[in-house]
Design a protein around this motif. Structure first.
Motif: not given
Lengths: 210, 210
Positions: B86-90
DNA sequence: TCCGGCTGTCTGACCGGTCAGTCAGGAGCC
DNA sequence: GGCTCCTGACTGACCGGTCAGACAGCCGGA
Protein backbone atom coordinates in the motif's frame (compact mmCIF):
# COMPACT_ATOMS: atom_id res chain seq x y z
CA UNK A 1 -39.23 -12.99 13.20
CA UNK A 2 -41.18 -10.87 15.67
CA UNK A 3 -39.96 -9.86 19.08
CA UNK A 4 -42.51 -12.23 20.58
CA UNK A 5 -41.00 -15.24 18.84
CA UNK A 6 -37.56 -14.28 20.03
CA UNK A 7 -38.71 -13.90 23.59
CA UNK A 8 -40.52 -17.24 23.39
CA UNK A 9 -37.30 -18.87 22.38
CA UNK A 10 -35.68 -17.63 25.55
CA UNK A 11 -38.58 -18.26 27.85
CA UNK A 12 -38.67 -21.50 29.72
CA UNK A 13 -40.21 -22.90 32.84
CA UNK A 14 -37.69 -24.34 35.27
CA UNK A 15 -38.47 -25.90 38.62
CA UNK A 16 -36.57 -24.68 41.67
CA UNK A 17 -34.52 -27.87 41.63
CA UNK A 18 -33.67 -27.37 37.98
CA UNK A 19 -32.49 -23.84 38.66
CA UNK A 20 -30.21 -25.20 41.37
CA UNK A 21 -28.63 -27.59 38.92
CA UNK A 22 -28.39 -24.94 36.21
CA UNK A 23 -26.60 -22.65 38.63
CA UNK A 24 -24.05 -25.30 39.50
CA UNK A 25 -23.52 -26.02 35.80
CA UNK A 26 -22.98 -22.37 35.02
CA UNK A 27 -20.46 -22.02 37.82
CA UNK A 28 -18.41 -24.87 36.34
CA UNK A 29 -18.38 -23.68 32.75
CA UNK A 30 -15.72 -21.03 33.25
CA UNK A 31 -13.08 -23.49 34.37
CA UNK A 32 -13.53 -26.27 31.86
CA UNK A 33 -15.84 -25.27 29.04
CA UNK A 34 -19.01 -27.22 28.49
CA UNK A 35 -17.54 -29.70 26.12
CA UNK A 36 -14.96 -30.97 28.60
CA UNK A 37 -17.47 -30.88 31.41
CA UNK A 38 -18.89 -34.31 32.14
CA UNK A 39 -22.23 -34.92 33.78
CA UNK A 40 -20.35 -36.66 36.56
CA UNK A 41 -18.40 -33.52 37.36
CA UNK A 42 -21.53 -31.42 37.48
CA UNK A 43 -23.24 -34.02 39.63
CA UNK A 44 -20.30 -34.15 42.04
CA UNK A 45 -20.24 -30.37 42.33
CA UNK A 46 -23.98 -30.36 43.02
CA UNK A 47 -23.68 -33.21 45.50
CA UNK A 48 -26.12 -35.39 43.63
CA UNK A 49 -25.91 -38.44 41.40
CA UNK A 50 -25.33 -38.17 37.69
CA UNK A 51 -28.60 -39.95 37.06
CA UNK A 52 -30.49 -37.11 38.74
CA UNK A 53 -29.34 -34.69 36.05
CA UNK A 54 -30.71 -37.00 33.40
CA UNK A 55 -33.88 -37.43 35.42
CA UNK A 56 -34.53 -33.69 35.42
CA UNK A 57 -33.26 -32.78 31.95
CA UNK A 58 -33.41 -35.96 29.91
CA UNK A 59 -30.18 -35.32 28.00
CA UNK A 60 -27.00 -33.41 28.62
CA UNK A 61 -27.82 -31.15 25.70
CA UNK A 62 -31.03 -30.05 27.42
CA UNK A 63 -29.18 -29.17 30.61
CA UNK A 64 -26.67 -27.13 28.65
CA UNK A 65 -29.41 -25.42 26.69
CA UNK A 66 -31.33 -24.57 29.86
CA UNK A 67 -28.18 -23.18 31.43
CA UNK A 68 -27.49 -20.96 28.46
CA UNK A 69 -31.07 -19.72 28.29
CA UNK A 70 -30.97 -18.90 31.96
CA UNK A 71 -27.71 -16.98 31.61
CA UNK A 72 -28.76 -15.05 28.55
CA UNK A 73 -32.08 -13.99 30.05
CA UNK A 74 -30.25 -12.70 33.12
CA UNK A 75 -27.78 -10.82 30.96
CA UNK A 76 -30.44 -9.18 28.86
CA UNK A 77 -32.32 -8.01 31.95
CA UNK A 78 -29.11 -6.66 33.44
CA UNK A 79 -28.23 -4.57 30.39
CA UNK A 80 -31.82 -3.43 29.93
CA UNK A 81 -31.95 -2.05 33.46
CA UNK A 82 -28.67 -0.22 32.96
CA UNK A 83 -29.66 1.67 29.83
CA UNK A 84 -33.15 2.41 31.12
CA UNK A 85 -31.63 4.23 34.07
CA UNK A 86 -29.48 6.53 31.93
CA UNK A 87 -30.50 10.13 31.33
CA UNK A 88 -28.21 11.07 28.41
CA UNK A 89 -26.82 9.09 25.45
CA UNK A 90 -23.28 9.30 26.81
CA UNK A 91 -24.51 8.08 30.15
CA UNK A 92 -26.30 5.22 28.43
CA UNK A 93 -23.08 4.03 26.77
CA UNK A 94 -21.25 4.36 30.05
CA UNK A 95 -23.89 2.44 31.97
CA UNK A 96 -24.19 -0.20 29.31
CA UNK A 97 -20.48 -0.90 29.19
CA UNK A 98 -20.36 -0.97 32.98
CA UNK A 99 -23.24 -3.44 32.94
CA UNK A 100 -21.36 -5.64 30.47
CA UNK A 101 -18.00 -5.45 32.23
CA UNK A 102 -19.31 -6.59 35.58
CA UNK A 103 -16.35 -8.40 37.06
CA UNK A 104 -13.49 -10.52 35.83
CA UNK A 105 -14.93 -13.64 37.39
CA UNK A 106 -18.41 -13.13 36.01
CA UNK A 107 -17.20 -12.09 32.56
CA UNK A 108 -14.96 -15.14 32.36
CA UNK A 109 -17.95 -17.36 32.99
CA UNK A 110 -20.23 -15.45 30.69
CA UNK A 111 -17.98 -15.25 27.67
CA UNK A 112 -16.83 -18.79 28.05
CA UNK A 113 -20.48 -19.74 27.86
CA UNK A 114 -20.96 -17.52 24.83
CA UNK A 115 -18.08 -19.25 23.08
CA UNK A 116 -19.56 -22.62 23.90
CA UNK A 117 -22.89 -21.49 22.52
CA UNK A 118 -21.24 -20.30 19.34
CA UNK A 119 -19.42 -23.60 19.07
CA UNK A 120 -22.67 -25.52 19.32
CA UNK A 121 -24.49 -23.10 17.03
CA UNK A 122 -21.90 -23.57 14.30
CA UNK A 123 -22.64 -27.28 14.35
CA UNK A 124 -25.47 -27.13 11.90
CA UNK A 125 -26.90 -30.38 13.21
CA UNK A 126 -27.98 -28.56 16.31
CA UNK A 127 -30.97 -26.44 15.53
CA UNK A 128 -31.77 -25.58 19.15
CA UNK A 129 -28.47 -23.86 19.82
CA UNK A 130 -28.56 -22.04 16.54
CA UNK A 131 -31.95 -20.61 17.33
CA UNK A 132 -30.95 -19.69 20.86
CA UNK A 133 -27.91 -17.89 19.52
CA UNK A 134 -30.02 -16.02 17.00
CA UNK A 135 -32.57 -15.02 19.64
CA UNK A 136 -29.98 -13.59 21.94
CA UNK A 137 -28.22 -11.78 19.12
CA UNK A 138 -31.45 -10.21 17.97
CA UNK A 139 -32.34 -9.04 21.45
CA UNK A 140 -28.94 -7.58 22.24
CA UNK A 141 -28.65 -5.88 18.87
CA UNK A 142 -32.02 -4.24 19.52
CA UNK A 143 -30.68 -2.90 22.81
CA UNK A 144 -27.61 -1.50 21.08
CA UNK A 145 -29.71 0.03 18.32
CA UNK A 146 -31.88 1.69 20.92
CA UNK A 147 -28.89 3.33 22.58
CA UNK A 148 -27.45 4.49 19.27
CA UNK A 149 -30.68 5.86 17.88
CA UNK A 150 -31.37 7.73 21.11
CA UNK A 151 -27.97 9.37 20.74
CA UNK A 152 -28.51 10.16 17.09
CA UNK A 153 -31.86 11.77 17.81
CA UNK A 154 -30.29 13.82 20.60
CA UNK A 155 -27.56 14.93 18.22
CA UNK A 156 -24.79 13.39 20.31
CA UNK A 157 -23.91 10.54 17.96
CA UNK A 158 -23.36 10.19 14.27
CA UNK A 159 -24.34 7.07 12.40
CA UNK A 160 -25.11 6.58 8.75
CA UNK A 161 -27.04 3.42 9.61
CA UNK A 162 -28.23 2.64 13.11
CA UNK A 163 -28.32 -1.11 12.57
CA UNK A 164 -24.78 -1.07 11.22
CA UNK A 165 -23.59 1.01 14.14
CA UNK A 166 -25.16 -1.49 16.53
CA UNK A 167 -23.29 -4.28 14.77
CA UNK A 168 -20.02 -2.41 15.12
CA UNK A 169 -20.63 -1.69 18.80
CA UNK A 170 -21.31 -5.34 19.33
CA UNK A 171 -18.12 -6.17 17.46
CA UNK A 172 -16.04 -3.82 19.61
CA UNK A 173 -17.43 -5.30 22.81
CA UNK A 174 -17.11 -8.94 21.74
CA UNK A 175 -13.75 -8.41 20.06
CA UNK A 176 -12.29 -6.78 23.13
CA UNK A 177 -13.55 -9.60 25.31
CA UNK A 178 -11.94 -12.08 22.97
CA UNK A 179 -8.61 -10.40 23.56
CA UNK A 180 -9.23 -9.92 27.24
CA UNK A 181 -9.88 -13.64 27.65
CA UNK A 182 -6.40 -14.31 26.34
CA UNK A 183 -4.63 -11.92 28.70
CA UNK A 184 -2.14 -13.58 31.00
CA UNK A 185 -3.90 -12.04 34.02
CA UNK A 186 -7.46 -11.19 33.03
CA UNK A 187 -8.43 -9.90 36.45
CA UNK A 188 -5.72 -7.23 36.35
CA UNK A 189 -6.63 -6.12 32.84
CA UNK A 190 -10.38 -6.03 33.36
CA UNK A 191 -10.86 -2.34 34.17
CA UNK A 192 -8.41 -1.31 31.46
CA UNK A 193 -10.41 -3.15 28.80
CA UNK A 194 -13.59 -1.59 30.10
CA UNK A 195 -12.11 1.87 29.63
CA UNK A 196 -10.75 1.02 26.21
CA UNK A 197 -14.21 -0.18 25.27
CA UNK A 198 -15.85 3.07 26.34
CA UNK A 199 -13.28 5.20 24.52
CA UNK A 200 -13.52 3.09 21.37
CA UNK A 201 -17.30 3.30 21.23
CA UNK A 202 -17.23 7.03 21.84
CA UNK A 203 -14.59 7.57 19.17
CA UNK A 204 -16.65 5.55 16.75
CA UNK A 205 -19.97 7.27 17.49
CA UNK A 206 -18.80 10.75 18.28
CA UNK A 207 -20.07 13.30 15.85
CA UNK A 208 -17.01 15.27 14.72
CA UNK A 209 -19.17 18.38 14.43
CA UNK A 210 -20.70 17.86 17.89
CA UNK B 1 9.42 -11.17 24.57
CA UNK B 2 11.40 -10.21 21.48
CA UNK B 3 10.16 -10.55 17.93
CA UNK B 4 12.64 -13.38 17.48
CA UNK B 5 11.08 -15.45 20.22
CA UNK B 6 7.65 -14.98 18.76
CA UNK B 7 8.77 -16.00 15.32
CA UNK B 8 10.51 -19.05 16.79
CA UNK B 9 7.28 -20.12 18.33
CA UNK B 10 5.65 -20.16 14.94
CA UNK B 11 8.51 -21.65 13.01
CA UNK B 12 8.52 -25.36 12.50
CA UNK B 13 9.95 -27.88 10.13
CA UNK B 14 7.38 -30.08 8.46
CA UNK B 15 8.10 -32.83 5.96
CA UNK B 16 6.19 -32.84 2.67
CA UNK B 17 4.08 -35.71 3.97
CA UNK B 18 3.28 -33.84 7.15
CA UNK B 19 2.16 -30.83 5.17
CA UNK B 20 -0.19 -33.08 3.19
CA UNK B 21 -1.80 -34.31 6.38
CA UNK B 22 -1.95 -30.83 7.85
CA UNK B 23 -3.72 -29.59 4.75
CA UNK B 24 -6.34 -32.32 4.99
CA UNK B 25 -6.83 -31.55 8.66
CA UNK B 26 -7.28 -27.86 7.99
CA UNK B 27 -9.83 -28.56 5.29
CA UNK B 28 -11.91 -30.57 7.74
CA UNK B 29 -11.87 -28.09 10.58
CA UNK B 30 -14.45 -25.75 9.08
CA UNK B 31 -17.15 -28.37 8.97
CA UNK B 32 -16.76 -30.02 12.35
CA UNK B 33 -14.39 -28.08 14.59
CA UNK B 34 -11.26 -29.74 15.84
CA UNK B 35 -12.78 -31.04 18.99
CA UNK B 36 -15.39 -33.12 17.20
CA UNK B 37 -12.90 -34.24 14.62
CA UNK B 38 -11.57 -37.72 15.30
CA UNK B 39 -8.26 -38.97 14.02
CA UNK B 40 -10.21 -41.61 12.14
CA UNK B 41 -12.11 -38.98 10.18
CA UNK B 42 -8.94 -37.16 9.25
CA UNK B 43 -7.32 -40.42 8.24
CA UNK B 44 -10.30 -41.39 6.09
CA UNK B 45 -10.28 -38.03 4.36
CA UNK B 46 -6.56 -38.37 3.70
CA UNK B 47 -6.93 -41.96 2.52
CA UNK B 48 -4.49 -43.29 5.09
CA UNK B 49 -4.71 -45.21 8.34
CA UNK B 50 -5.23 -43.53 11.66
CA UNK B 51 -1.97 -44.97 12.87
CA UNK B 52 -0.09 -43.02 10.23
CA UNK B 53 -1.18 -39.75 11.77
CA UNK B 54 0.20 -40.86 15.10
CA UNK B 55 3.34 -42.10 13.39
CA UNK B 56 4.05 -38.66 11.94
CA UNK B 57 2.85 -36.48 14.80
CA UNK B 58 2.96 -38.61 17.93
CA UNK B 59 -0.24 -37.27 19.42
CA UNK B 60 -3.42 -35.70 18.11
CA UNK B 61 -2.53 -32.53 19.96
CA UNK B 62 0.69 -32.22 17.94
CA UNK B 63 -1.17 -32.59 14.65
CA UNK B 64 -3.62 -29.91 15.68
CA UNK B 65 -0.82 -27.65 16.83
CA UNK B 66 1.09 -28.12 13.58
CA UNK B 67 -2.05 -27.35 11.58
CA UNK B 68 -2.65 -24.16 13.50
CA UNK B 69 0.96 -23.03 13.18
CA UNK B 70 0.84 -23.66 9.47
CA UNK B 71 -2.37 -21.65 9.07
CA UNK B 72 -1.23 -18.74 11.20
CA UNK B 73 2.08 -18.41 9.40
CA UNK B 74 0.28 -18.29 6.06
CA UNK B 75 -2.16 -15.69 7.37
CA UNK B 76 0.58 -13.45 8.71
CA UNK B 77 2.46 -13.55 5.41
CA UNK B 78 -0.71 -12.78 3.52
CA UNK B 79 -1.52 -9.68 5.58
CA UNK B 80 2.09 -8.54 5.59
CA UNK B 81 2.24 -8.57 1.80
CA UNK B 82 -1.00 -6.63 1.58
CA UNK B 83 0.06 -3.73 3.78
CA UNK B 84 3.56 -3.61 2.31
CA UNK B 85 2.07 -2.97 -1.10
CA UNK B 86 0.00 0.00 0.00
CA UNK B 87 1.11 3.55 -0.78
CA UNK B 88 -1.14 5.56 1.57
CA UNK B 89 -2.54 4.87 5.07
CA UNK B 90 -6.09 4.65 3.71
CA UNK B 91 -4.92 2.24 1.07
CA UNK B 92 -3.19 0.17 3.75
CA UNK B 93 -6.42 -0.23 5.71
CA UNK B 94 -8.25 -1.11 2.55
CA UNK B 95 -5.68 -3.67 1.47
CA UNK B 96 -5.43 -5.14 4.94
CA UNK B 97 -9.16 -5.65 5.31
CA UNK B 98 -9.30 -7.13 1.82
CA UNK B 99 -6.49 -9.48 2.78
CA UNK B 100 -8.39 -10.55 5.89
CA UNK B 101 -11.76 -10.96 4.18
CA UNK B 102 -10.50 -13.31 1.49
CA UNK B 103 -13.52 -15.46 0.79
CA UNK B 104 -16.42 -16.90 2.71
CA UNK B 105 -15.09 -20.42 2.46
CA UNK B 106 -11.58 -19.51 3.54
CA UNK B 107 -12.74 -17.23 6.35
CA UNK B 108 -15.05 -19.91 7.65
CA UNK B 109 -12.12 -22.28 7.93
CA UNK B 110 -9.78 -19.70 9.34
CA UNK B 111 -12.01 -18.32 12.07
CA UNK B 112 -13.26 -21.72 13.05
CA UNK B 113 -9.62 -22.62 13.57
CA UNK B 114 -9.06 -19.44 15.55
CA UNK B 115 -11.97 -20.31 17.81
CA UNK B 116 -10.59 -23.77 18.33
CA UNK B 117 -7.21 -22.28 19.18
CA UNK B 118 -8.82 -19.96 21.69
CA UNK B 119 -10.71 -22.86 23.18
CA UNK B 120 -7.51 -24.82 23.68
CA UNK B 121 -5.62 -21.76 24.89
CA UNK B 122 -8.20 -21.12 27.60
CA UNK B 123 -7.54 -24.58 28.94
CA UNK B 124 -4.69 -23.58 31.19
CA UNK B 125 -3.34 -27.13 31.19
CA UNK B 126 -2.22 -26.63 27.63
CA UNK B 127 0.82 -24.42 27.57
CA UNK B 128 1.59 -24.99 23.88
CA UNK B 129 -1.67 -23.60 22.61
CA UNK B 130 -1.53 -20.67 24.98
CA UNK B 131 1.91 -19.73 23.69
CA UNK B 132 0.92 -20.18 20.07
CA UNK B 133 -2.09 -17.96 20.61
CA UNK B 134 0.10 -15.33 22.27
CA UNK B 135 2.63 -15.46 19.46
CA UNK B 136 0.07 -14.92 16.79
CA UNK B 137 -1.63 -12.16 18.74
CA UNK B 138 1.66 -10.34 19.20
CA UNK B 139 2.54 -10.57 15.54
CA UNK B 140 -0.83 -9.43 14.26
CA UNK B 141 -1.04 -6.61 16.76
CA UNK B 142 2.35 -5.41 15.55
CA UNK B 143 1.02 -5.35 12.00
CA UNK B 144 -2.00 -3.34 13.07
CA UNK B 145 0.15 -0.94 15.07
CA UNK B 146 2.33 -0.42 12.05
CA UNK B 147 -0.60 0.55 9.88
CA UNK B 148 -2.00 2.89 12.51
CA UNK B 149 1.28 4.60 13.29
CA UNK B 150 2.00 5.12 9.62
CA UNK B 151 -1.36 6.86 9.32
CA UNK B 152 -0.77 8.94 12.42
CA UNK B 153 2.62 10.11 11.17
CA UNK B 154 1.07 10.96 7.80
CA UNK B 155 -1.62 12.95 9.58
CA UNK B 156 -4.44 10.80 8.21
CA UNK B 157 -5.38 9.07 11.46
CA UNK B 158 -5.91 10.14 15.00
CA UNK B 159 -5.00 7.91 17.91
CA UNK B 160 -4.24 8.80 21.50
CA UNK B 161 -2.39 5.51 21.89
CA UNK B 162 -1.23 3.45 18.94
CA UNK B 163 -1.22 0.17 20.85
CA UNK B 164 -4.75 0.79 22.06
CA UNK B 165 -5.92 1.66 18.56
CA UNK B 166 -4.42 -1.60 17.29
CA UNK B 167 -6.34 -3.48 19.97
CA UNK B 168 -9.57 -1.80 18.92
CA UNK B 169 -8.95 -2.52 15.25
CA UNK B 170 -8.38 -6.13 16.11
CA UNK B 171 -11.58 -6.13 18.15
CA UNK B 172 -13.60 -4.70 15.27
CA UNK B 173 -12.28 -7.30 12.85
CA UNK B 174 -12.69 -10.25 15.20
CA UNK B 175 -16.01 -9.06 16.55
CA UNK B 176 -17.44 -8.66 13.08
CA UNK B 177 -16.27 -12.12 12.13
CA UNK B 178 -17.93 -13.51 15.24
CA UNK B 179 -21.22 -12.10 14.03
CA UNK B 180 -20.61 -13.04 10.43
CA UNK B 181 -20.05 -16.66 11.47
CA UNK B 182 -23.53 -16.70 12.90
CA UNK B 183 -25.25 -15.33 9.83
CA UNK B 184 -27.80 -17.65 8.30
CA UNK B 185 -26.04 -17.42 4.94
CA UNK B 186 -22.46 -16.33 5.54
CA UNK B 187 -21.47 -16.44 1.88
CA UNK B 188 -24.11 -13.86 0.99
CA UNK B 189 -23.15 -11.55 3.82
CA UNK B 190 -19.40 -11.72 3.32
CA UNK B 191 -18.84 -8.63 1.20
CA UNK B 192 -21.24 -6.60 3.31
CA UNK B 193 -19.28 -7.38 6.47
CA UNK B 194 -16.06 -6.49 4.70
CA UNK B 195 -17.45 -3.07 3.83
CA UNK B 196 -18.81 -2.54 7.32
CA UNK B 197 -15.38 -3.39 8.63
CA UNK B 198 -13.68 -0.80 6.45
CA UNK B 199 -16.18 1.91 7.33
CA UNK B 200 -15.97 1.13 11.04
CA UNK B 201 -12.19 1.28 11.10
CA UNK B 202 -12.17 4.52 9.14
CA UNK B 203 -14.79 6.08 11.40
CA UNK B 204 -12.74 5.06 14.42
CA UNK B 205 -9.41 6.29 13.12
CA UNK B 206 -10.46 9.28 11.07
CA UNK B 207 -9.09 12.51 12.35
CA UNK B 208 -12.11 14.86 12.65
CA UNK B 209 -9.85 17.77 11.73
CA UNK B 210 -8.40 15.90 8.73
C1' DT C 1 23.24 -59.46 -11.14
C1' DC C 2 21.62 -61.39 -7.20
C1' DC C 3 21.29 -61.45 -2.19
C1' DG C 4 20.74 -60.19 2.74
C1' DG C 5 20.08 -56.86 5.92
C1' DC C 6 18.60 -52.37 7.15
C1' DT C 7 15.52 -48.33 7.38
C1' DG C 8 11.61 -45.50 6.86
C1' DT C 9 6.73 -45.72 5.95
C1' DC C 10 2.51 -47.64 6.76
C1' DT C 11 -1.32 -50.72 8.56
C1' DG C 12 -4.90 -53.75 11.19
C1' DA C 13 -5.91 -55.36 15.42
C1' DC C 14 -6.25 -54.29 19.84
C1' DC C 15 -6.40 -51.84 24.55
C1' DG C 16 -7.76 -48.74 28.21
C1' DG C 17 -10.34 -45.13 29.42
C1' DT C 18 -14.18 -41.89 29.24
C1' DC C 19 -18.76 -40.65 28.99
C1' DA C 20 -23.79 -40.16 27.95
C1' DG C 21 -27.54 -42.56 28.73
C1' DT C 22 -30.47 -46.84 30.78
C1' DC C 23 -32.64 -49.40 34.27
C1' DA C 24 -34.28 -51.63 38.31
C1' DG C 25 -35.20 -50.43 42.49
C1' DG C 26 -35.19 -47.70 47.11
C1' DA C 27 -36.88 -43.93 50.28
C1' DG C 28 -40.15 -40.77 51.76
C1' DC C 29 -44.77 -38.96 51.42
C1' DC C 30 -49.83 -38.70 50.26
C1' DG D 1 -50.51 -48.56 46.86
C1' DG D 2 -49.02 -45.00 43.99
C1' DC D 3 -46.34 -40.96 43.23
C1' DT D 4 -42.12 -38.08 42.99
C1' DC D 5 -37.42 -37.83 43.68
C1' DC D 6 -33.36 -40.07 43.67
C1' DT D 7 -29.36 -43.57 43.26
C1' DG D 8 -25.74 -47.29 42.02
C1' DA D 9 -24.63 -50.39 38.77
C1' DC D 10 -24.35 -51.20 34.23
C1' DT D 11 -24.00 -50.78 28.98
C1' DG D 12 -22.62 -49.44 24.46
C1' DA D 13 -20.23 -46.29 21.71
C1' DC D 14 -16.42 -43.73 20.75
C1' DC D 15 -11.74 -42.39 20.64
C1' DG D 16 -6.75 -41.69 21.39
C1' DG D 17 -2.96 -44.25 21.52
C1' DT D 18 0.08 -48.79 21.24
C1' DC D 19 2.21 -52.49 18.91
C1' DA D 20 3.83 -56.20 16.06
C1' DG D 21 4.55 -56.77 11.78
C1' DA D 22 4.08 -55.98 6.42
C1' DC D 23 6.13 -53.85 2.53
C1' DA D 24 9.17 -51.16 -0.61
C1' DG D 25 13.43 -49.07 -1.49
C1' DC D 26 18.28 -48.81 -0.85
C1' DC D 27 23.00 -50.09 -0.11
C1' DG D 28 27.11 -52.93 0.20
C1' DG D 29 29.21 -57.16 -0.82
C1' DA D 30 29.96 -61.41 -3.46
Amino acid sequence: MSAGDVADDLREELSARQVDLVRVTYRLIATRGIRRLSLQEIADAAGVSKALLLYHFGRKEALVLATMRWVLVSAERHIRRAIDGARTPDEAIDAMVDAIFTSAEENLRFYRTQLDLLDHALDQRDDHFERLSLSYRTIVNALYEEVVSRGVRAGSFQARDVAEAATVLRAIVDGLFLQWLQEARPADAHSRYRDVCKRAIMAYLRDPGG
